[in-house]
Enzyme design. Structure first.
Site, mmCIF file in Angstrom:
data_model
loop_
_atom_site.group_PDB
_atom_site.id
_atom_site.type_symbol
_atom_site.label_atom_id
_atom_site.label_comp_id
_atom_site.label_asym_id
_atom_site.label_seq_id
_atom_site.Cartn_x
_atom_site.Cartn_y
_atom_site.Cartn_z
ATOM 1 C CG ASP A 110 -2.152 0.942 1.069
ATOM 2 O OD1 ASP A 110 -2.108 1.716 0.480
ATOM 3 O OD2 ASP A 110 -3.122 0.242 1.958
ATOM 4 C CG ASP A 211 -3.986 6.316 0.459
ATOM 5 O OD1 ASP A 211 -4.524 5.671 1.151
ATOM 6 O OD2 ASP A 211 -3.808 7.529 1.058
ATOM 7 C CD GLU A 266 -8.689 4.977 -1.134
ATOM 8 O OE1 GLU A 266 -9.501 4.886 -0.194
ATOM 9 O OE2 GLU A 266 -7.705 5.843 -1.170
ATOM 10 C CG HIS A 337 -8.349 0.388 5.534
ATOM 11 N ND1 HIS A 337 -8.470 -0.014 3.993
ATOM 12 C CD2 HIS A 337 -7.764 1.584 5.705
ATOM 13 C CE1 HIS A 337 -7.766 1.182 3.493
ATOM 14 N NE2 HIS A 337 -7.484 1.938 4.333
ATOM 15 C CG ASP A 338 -10.694 3.617 4.327
ATOM 16 O OD1 ASP A 338 -9.893 3.747 5.438
ATOM 17 O OD2 ASP A 338 -10.196 3.914 3.286
HETATM 18 C C1 GLC Z 1 -7.371 6.330 1.807
HETATM 19 C C2 GLC Z 1 -7.034 5.387 2.975
HETATM 20 C C3 GLC Z 1 -7.516 5.903 4.357
HETATM 21 C C4 GLC Z 1 -6.659 6.994 4.673
HETATM 22 C C5 GLC Z 1 -6.716 8.066 3.574
HETATM 23 C C6 GLC Z 1 -5.865 9.073 3.572
HETATM 24 O O1 GLC Z 1 -8.665 6.759 1.771
HETATM 25 O O2 GLC Z 1 -7.761 4.157 2.482
HETATM 26 O O3 GLC Z 1 -7.419 4.849 5.286
HETATM 27 O O4 GLC Z 1 -7.445 7.445 5.731
HETATM 28 O O5 GLC Z 1 -6.533 7.560 2.118
HETATM 29 O O6 GLC Z 1 -4.541 8.480 3.446
#
Ligand code: GLC
Length: 566
Positions: A110, A211, A266, A337-338
């Site tokens: 990640d 990310d 993401e 995880h979010d």
């Molecule tokens: C992404 C991650 C999340 C994090 C955010 C900022 O959305 O999945 O957990 O808080 O980025 O890095």
């Protein structure tokens, strides 16, 4: 990234490993503790590789394990080239990589390239001296009329700007104030990040999850955003910004080249149209969009939430499944995880926990794309409860609570929303057994986050020995997917589009066809019987056959069927 054409067919299954793969996401601090400090770690993951191999997954996506002050649990990186001691050492990481590779499994790291921690040495130096080599690595601006430089908001709420006393300027942070955004318009920043990608490629990683990668380009001049934006104010200037495509191509050309590396982005706020330009040869291999997990979102300012409907869910899936065909590829997920736990959100974790968890697994494993299973989803793990603000660990939820309490509300007023929205729901430790602390950590220590009390009922040990458990069904569905390529690459065609309760679709690949029927309700409903169309029932989540009435099949609550003809 691959340089070959992106049209995914049965042939591509052989030369692009991620096409036929099922990927398992690990949130390291909550997976398995090995040294009795209450926090999950890399040796803990190594101890559980038999479990993952047995489940049938091909790769793991490892959440961030780099050095971090943990303002956002690892998504605030202080050193990209070092493992945080709470997770182990670089030698542990190498053992994990080698053990995975020996099992013919892959490792996806990640990478957070939009921002660093404010404790990263680049930021420390940038803040101390604008003339240092890192002086313009971040987005610094003078204030405006005694306040921040523009009206942009942070995704976690409040202004996206924080004033820094040392530099006497504001810096931009689209997330927490401890996560300053890097200035990607500066070529030196991009080069420094490509060097990090290179460092990990030299360690023989198999891919990266990037990310919030569509946040890296900001509209030049940083103009004010529309104050009535129903999402985050300013987001039209930083989500899918003008240079994202160019930066992604550069990253892939400079840092990845023609290596067989999976790049999954993401990408909040991504539409099918955007995906067509960001996903493809020389760019992302696939991207996580947010449309299906936004259907029940309310106002970002006050975390209200709405009801999702099956019509919207079906429409969203259909748009992505057909829109990315034949030249694109989907990253499939229901939880991560979010996000709240899928069974608590799209199923019924009280009356039909088992049926809805297995029905959702059927959805997840019979669509076109690469399925990502988030730890615990294969057990049907559920959301949790919070008695007080002290029990909330996630930075986004804590900031939300602070703002609401400051505005005069009590925790009881907002508890319901926090219990629904807090990212902590996904981060309760993995439930391995019914012993104290669920086998996650030593029974005598306090885990970093409370175990969901239902661990005595929902746990790996109990489900492993039960052939009809959620875990066994999950495993069976992975096997089914691997045995029938039509489920991986076949074209998706929606069926029964007006049905109030059933999501149904066909998958078509040359002579092979499949049909999937999913009852999304807690009631018995009927669908036209598809018998006689040459397909046989190869999977159901009930142990007895469904009844028929005239020409119709009666599906019980959350019943799922998969039929295949080869
Ligand atoms: C992404 C991650 C999340 C994090 C955010 C900022 O959305 O999945 O957990 O808080 O980025 O890095």
């Amino acid at each position: 990234m691959s340089t070959s054409p992106h049209r995914v067919t049965a042939d591509t299954l052989d030369n692009q490993w991620w096409v036929g793969a099922v990927i398992y996401q690990i949130y390291p601090r909550s997976f398995q503790d090995s040294n009795a400090d209450g926090v999950g770690d890399i040796p803990g993951i190594i101890d559980r590789l038999d479990y993952l191999e047995d489940l049938g997954v091909d790769a793991i996506w490892l959440g961030p394990v780099y050095e971090t002050p943990d303002a956002d649990f690892g998504y605030d990186i202080a050193n990209y080239r070092a493992i945080d001691p709470q997770f182990g050492t670089m030698a542990d990481w190498e053992t994990l990589r080698d053990d995975l590779h020996e099992r013919d499994m892959r490792l996806i790291m990640d990478l957070v390239l939009n921002h660093t921690s404010d404790e990263h040495e680049w930021f420390q130096s940038s803040r101390a001296d604008p003339k240092s080599p890192y002086g313009d690595f971040y987005i610094w601006r003078p204030g405006r009329n005694g306040g921040p430089p523009n009206n942009w908001e942070s995704v976690f709420g409040g202004s996206a700007w924080t004033y820094d006393e040392a530099r006497e300027e504001y810096y931009l942070h689209l997330f927490d104030q401890k996560q300053p955004d890097l200035d990607w318009s500066n070529p030196a920043v991009r080069q420094a990040l490509y060097d990090i990608v290179d460092f990990w490629l030299e360690q023989a990683v198999d891919g990266f999850r990037l990310d919030v990668i569509n946040f890296i380009s900001k509209t030049s001049g940083l103009p004010d955003g529309d104050p009535y934006n129903t999402s985050v104010v300013g987001s039209e200037h930083f989500i899918n910004g003008p240079a994202v495509g160019e930066y992604l191509q550069e990253l892939c050309n400079e840092a990845i080249g023609d290596k067989d590396i999976l790049i999954v982005g993401e990408t909040p706020g991504l539409t099918v149209e955007d995906a067509k330009s960001f996903v493809g040869p020389g760019r992302l291999d696939m991207a996580f969009h947010f449309e299906h997990v936004s259907l029940d979102a309310g106002d970002p300012e006050d975390w209200t939430y709405g009801e999702w409907t099956l019509d919207e869910l079906r429409e969203t899936y259909t748009r992505w499944q057909t829109g990315m065909y034949p030249d694109g590829w989907n990253a499939l997920y229901l939880g991560n995880h979010d996000q709240p736990r899928p069974v608590s959100r799209f199923g019924d974790d009280e009356r039909f926990w088992y049926e809805s968890a297995t029905m959702l697994a059927t959805l997840q494993l019979t669509l076109r794309g690469t399925p990502f299973a988030y730890q615990g989803e294969e057990l049907g793990m559920t959301n949790t409860n919070f008695e007080s603000p002290a029990e909330v660990a996630d930075v986004e939820a804590r900031r939300y609570i602070e703002r609401q309490l400051a505005a005069g509300k009590t925790f009881d007023d907002i508890r319901h929303e926090v219990e629904f929205r807090s990212r902590d729901n996904a981060r309760t430790p993995m439930q391995w057994s019914d012993e104290l602390n669920a086998g996650f950590t030593d029974p005598t220590v306090e885990p970093w986050f409370p175990i969901n009390p239902n661990y005595t009922e929902i746990n790996v040990e109990k489900q492993s020995s039960d052939p009809s458990s959620v875990l066994s069904v999950y495993r069976r569905l992975i096997e089914l997917r691997k045995a029938h390529h039509v489920l991986v690459v076949g074209r998706f065609v929606p069926m029964l589009e007006d049905h109030a309760d059933v999501f149904a679709y066909k998958r078509l690949m040359e002579a092979a066809t499949a049909t999937v029927l999913l009852n999304f309700s807690g009631m018995e409903v009927s669908v036209p019987s598809i018998e006689g169309e040459g397909e046989s029932l190869v999977f159901t989540n009930y142990t007895t056959s469904a009844a028929k009435k005239d020409d119709r099949l009666l599906l019980r609550p959350y019943e799922a069927h998969v039929y295949i003809a080869v």
